[in-house]
Structure formats: C-alpha cells, structure tokens
Enzyme design. Structure first.
Site, PDB file in Angstrom:
ATOM      1  N   GLY A  10       0.614  -1.346  -0.503  1.00 51.26           N
ATOM      2  CA  GLY A  10      -0.367  -0.060  -0.582  1.00 51.26           C
ATOM      3  C   GLY A  10       0.327   1.470  -0.139  1.00 51.26           C
ATOM      4  N   GLN A  11       2.078   1.197  -0.458  1.00 47.86           N
ATOM      5  CA  GLN A  11       2.852   2.499  -0.327  1.00 47.86           C
ATOM      6  C   GLN A  11       2.531   3.418  -1.521  1.00 47.86           C
ATOM      7  OE1 GLN A  11       7.264   1.444  -0.623  1.00 47.86           O
ATOM      8  NE2 GLN A  11       7.724   3.709  -0.252  1.00 47.86           N
ATOM      9  N   HIS A  24       9.068   5.905   4.634  1.00 47.44           N
ATOM     10  CA  HIS A  24       8.125   7.105   5.571  1.00 47.44           C
ATOM     11  C   HIS A  24       7.966   6.065   6.378  1.00 47.44           C
ATOM     12  CE1 HIS A  24       5.534   6.745   2.321  1.00 47.44           C
ATOM     13  NE2 HIS A  24       4.514   5.884   2.887  1.00 47.44           N
TER      14      HIS A  24
END
Ligand code: DGP
Length: 114
Positions: free
Chosen positions: A93-94, A100
């Site tokens: 789901g990046q 981050h």
C-alpha cells in the site's frame, strides 16, 4: 530516484505541519489522517522504502523508531497505545516512494489491517 512530494517537503518547497526536525529526519502530520493522530517520520536521505535500505542505514532506521516513540510520549499517547507502520511497494500500500514511518494513534486500531 524520482523526486517525490516528501522530497519537496524536506526541501521546504511544499508546506507541512512539522512536529520534529533534525539533521537526519523530519516528522510531519499526515495530510489525510487515517486516525485522530497520524504522523509521518521521514528520513532526509532519499531511500525508497525499507527494502532499499542496507546496513549503512541501521542507525538511521533505529533513530526513526526511537523518534516515533519520543513523539508518542510528547503527544501523550504512549500509554494508551499506537501503531507504527511501514508500507512497502504495491501490495504493502505504499503510495509515496520515499521511506516513511506512519505513527497512528487516538483510537482503537483494528487488526488485521485491510
Ligand atoms: P503510503 O501510502 O504509505 O505511501 O503513505 C503516504 C502518506 O502520505 C499518506 O498517508 C498520505 C500522506 N501524504 C501524501 N501527500 C502528502 C502531503 O503532501 N503532505 C502530507 N503531510 N502528507 C501527505
């Protein structure tokens, strides 16, 4: 590595609500919070994600985790609880290809994630 929205925020070209900054990283409030408190810890080094890191990044990665814990204490949700998440690549789901660490808090978080 492609320029990203986070690289622009780190360079100060795009505004963000910063909660922390030092030579190695910044922490900002997420623009689309998924919980009452949603903070992102970003290294200034342009790593794509944790899969792009190596042994030379060990201190940086450890410092990011400890910074997240310090933010949790400072913001008062260390005792009630919180979740730290790295989303990695498509199935993870990046959406932004700059490493981050999500810091999520302020409600009871479900498990397993969707
Ligand atoms: P991920 O899906 O794991 O790549 O998370 C990216 C997060 O970044 C997502 O929760 C939304 C947040 N985000 C995207 N663009 C911006 C922005 O311009 N400013 C801030 N503060 N957050 C952003």
């Amino acid at each position: 590595m492609a320029d990203t929205i986070f690289a622009k925020i780190i360079r100060g070209e795009i505004p963000a609500q910063k909660v922390f900054e030092d030579d190695a990283m910044i922490a900002i409030r997420d623009v689309a919070p998924a919980a009452p408190t949603h903070i992102l810890v970003l290294p200034k080094k342009p790593l794509v994600n944790i899969a792009d890191a190596d042994e030379s990044d060990a201190l940086l990665l450890g410092s990011m985790l400890l910074r997240a814990a310090a933010i949790a204490r400072d913001e008062g949700f260390s005792e009630s609880g919180y979740r730290l998440v790295f989303n990695i690549n498509k199935d993870g789901g990046q959406s932004v290809p700059h490493l981050h660490l999500h810091v999520l808090a302020g409600r009871s978080l479900g498990w397993p994630p969707g």
